[in-house]
Design a protein around this motif. Sequence first.
Motif, PDB file in Angstrom:
ATOM      1  N   ASP A  20      -5.323  -5.029   2.282  1.00 49.28           N
ATOM      2  CA  ASP A  20      -5.957  -3.782   2.717  1.00 49.28           C
ATOM      3  C   ASP A  20      -6.208  -2.892   1.504  1.00 49.28           C
ATOM      4  O   ASP A  20      -5.646  -3.083   0.433  1.00 49.28           O
ATOM      5  CB  ASP A  20      -5.051  -3.050   3.718  1.00 49.28           C
ATOM      6  CG  ASP A  20      -4.800  -3.894   4.956  1.00 49.28           C
ATOM      7  OD1 ASP A  20      -5.753  -4.538   5.428  1.00 49.28           O
ATOM      8  OD2 ASP A  20      -3.649  -3.913   5.428  1.00 49.28           O
ATOM      9  N   ARG A  21      -7.034  -1.869   1.677  1.00 49.75           N
ATOM     10  CA  ARG A  21      -7.385  -0.984   0.567  1.00 49.75           C
ATOM     11  C   ARG A  21      -6.211  -0.071   0.217  1.00 49.75           C
ATOM     12  O   ARG A  21      -5.458   0.365   1.079  1.00 49.75           O
ATOM     13  CB  ARG A  21      -8.608  -0.128   0.946  1.00 49.75           C
ATOM     14  CG  ARG A  21      -9.876  -0.933   1.161  1.00 49.75           C
ATOM     15  CD  ARG A  21     -11.016  -0.015   1.592  1.00 49.75           C
ATOM     16  NE  ARG A  21     -12.220  -0.773   1.916  1.00 49.75           N
ATOM     17  CZ  ARG A  21     -13.133  -1.137   1.026  1.00 49.75           C
ATOM     18  NH1 ARG A  21     -12.997  -0.791  -0.231  1.00 49.75           N
ATOM     19  NH2 ARG A  21     -14.203  -1.832   1.385  1.00 49.75           N
ATOM     20  N   TRP A  22      -6.105   0.225  -1.078  1.00 51.49           N
ATOM     21  CA  TRP A  22      -5.139   1.225  -1.492  1.00 51.49           C
ATOM     22  C   TRP A  22      -5.495   2.577  -0.887  1.00 51.49           C
ATOM     23  O   TRP A  22      -6.667   2.856  -0.589  1.00 51.49           O
ATOM     24  CB  TRP A  22      -5.148   1.382  -3.017  1.00 51.49           C
ATOM     25  CG  TRP A  22      -4.474   0.258  -3.745  1.00 51.49           C
ATOM     26  CD1 TRP A  22      -3.272  -0.315  -3.454  1.00 51.49           C
ATOM     27  CD2 TRP A  22      -4.956  -0.419  -4.911  1.00 51.49           C
ATOM     28  NE1 TRP A  22      -2.974  -1.300  -4.370  1.00 51.49           N
ATOM     29  CE2 TRP A  22      -3.994  -1.382  -5.274  1.00 51.49           C
ATOM     30  CE3 TRP A  22      -6.099  -0.294  -5.696  1.00 51.49           C
ATOM     31  CZ2 TRP A  22      -4.132  -2.221  -6.369  1.00 51.49           C
ATOM     32  CZ3 TRP A  22      -6.248  -1.123  -6.797  1.00 51.49           C
ATOM     33  CH2 TRP A  22      -5.282  -2.078  -7.124  1.00 51.49           C
ATOM     34  N   GLN A  23      -4.492   3.425  -0.717  1.00 47.71           N
ATOM     35  CA  GLN A  23      -4.704   4.770  -0.167  1.00 47.71           C
ATOM     36  C   GLN A  23      -3.955   5.768  -1.044  1.00 47.71           C
ATOM     37  O   GLN A  23      -2.722   5.776  -1.060  1.00 47.71           O
ATOM     38  CB  GLN A  23      -4.203   4.841   1.278  1.00 47.71           C
ATOM     39  CG  GLN A  23      -4.946   3.902   2.224  1.00 47.71           C
ATOM     40  CD  GLN A  23      -4.422   3.975   3.638  1.00 47.71           C
ATOM     41  OE1 GLN A  23      -3.777   4.955   4.022  1.00 47.71           O
ATOM     42  NE2 GLN A  23      -4.672   2.940   4.416  1.00 47.71           N
ATOM     43  N   PRO A  59      -3.476  -5.918  -2.754  1.00 51.46           N
ATOM     44  CA  PRO A  59      -3.235  -5.889  -1.302  1.00 51.46           C
ATOM     45  C   PRO A  59      -4.445  -6.379  -0.516  1.00 51.46           C
ATOM     46  O   PRO A  59      -5.586  -6.262  -0.972  1.00 51.46           O
ATOM     47  CB  PRO A  59      -2.976  -4.405  -1.027  1.00 51.46           C
ATOM     48  CG  PRO A  59      -3.724  -3.692  -2.094  1.00 51.46           C
ATOM     49  CD  PRO A  59      -3.638  -4.566  -3.319  1.00 51.46           C
ATOM     50  N   VAL A  62       0.840  -1.201   0.000  1.00 47.36           N
ATOM     51  CA  VAL A  62       0.000   0.000   0.000  1.00 47.36           C
ATOM     52  C   VAL A  62       0.872   1.248   0.000  1.00 47.36           C
ATOM     53  O   VAL A  62       0.594   2.230  -0.699  1.00 47.36           O
ATOM     54  CB  VAL A  62      -0.951  -0.021   1.213  1.00 47.36           C
ATOM     55  CG1 VAL A  62      -1.711   1.297   1.327  1.00 47.36           C
ATOM     56  CG2 VAL A  62      -1.930  -1.189   1.103  1.00 47.36           C
TER      57      VAL A  62
END
Length: 357
Positions: A284-287, A282, A260
């Motif tokens: 988790d979510r991209w930011q 990923p 990320v």
Amino acid sequence: MASKQMRAAQIIEFNKPYQLCERPVPLCGGQDLLVQIYAAGYCHSDLQVLHGQFAANLPLIPSHEPAGKIVQVGARVKGSWKVGDRVGVLNFKNACRDCVGCRQNLRRTGQTDPRFCRERKTAGFKHDGAFAEFMLADPATTVHLPEKVSFEQGAPLMCAGATVWGALHKLKPEVKPGETVAIVGIGGLGQLGIQFAKAIGYRTVAIDNRLEGRQLAMDVSEHLKPDLVIDSAAADAHDKILDFTSGEGLAGVVVCTDSVQANAWSLQQLGNGGVMVPVGLPKDRWQFDSEAMVFRELTIRGVYVASTEGVEEMLKLVAEHNISSHISTLDFNKIPSIVERYTDKSMKGRLVVRISH
């Protein structure tokens, strides 16, 4: 051949080692190709399958990077396929022609595209894949492997190559040959991405925070070496990019890691109107920085893998420019220990299993 047995490796339980076994040779249907697998690649997605990220039914034969020879052609197969053809097999197959995805592609292009069929089979993800002596292939998603490309080199091109090739084409039409493109994360995908980008005509920057990755970026033919190699962890990494691009920033970037943080950093390296294509998945979510996206009019573009036609085009370029992967080969009986080998910090490039000889 259906009554015969073949060697295979399968997932019996998620997060447990692969088990070697014998399975029946698949029955070749009227619209199938039966392919003898000579080499099969192993990539990060295979590890995600093993960890249960794609919720497949078990047991499952893994691997979605096969290369081999056709040994049987179904009676209703169209085209010029014949026994003995050297082929690679893409992991998406058997478009239904009736679902929303198929109807959309029929309307837009006049033909179905198994990549977006909601009923498609995905070999090595949710359906049996290439860690076996034989597998069934869909003629619509089977590609010709040039004589100059070995089975061991051909196998990684069916996923790693198809993915990064498709990503580079998603930079178009905004990013044109002669402009500067970065490949971030130099592993199996990234090393191929550098070579593809150079062969297409981009000024190419290889970026990795690992010494192994930066070394791998240079482990290619002289005419395909990147124009610049950067350690993204260095304090002056951003300044080096600006200096190389006369202060403009990158025109395009393909990110070959699921980090990320690396994806967020990569977006910041784009100049006005730049295009970023992330290929990692990923947990988790991209930011991403919304201000950078808005005020620099940046584009983040999704990509699956290249189409069958795109992969055929890629393979011609591979043969023409002698593009190759840094590969480590394993014998079939070493599959139960492949995760340990793959996750070793000294591992670089692609792991390929020799299935048949």
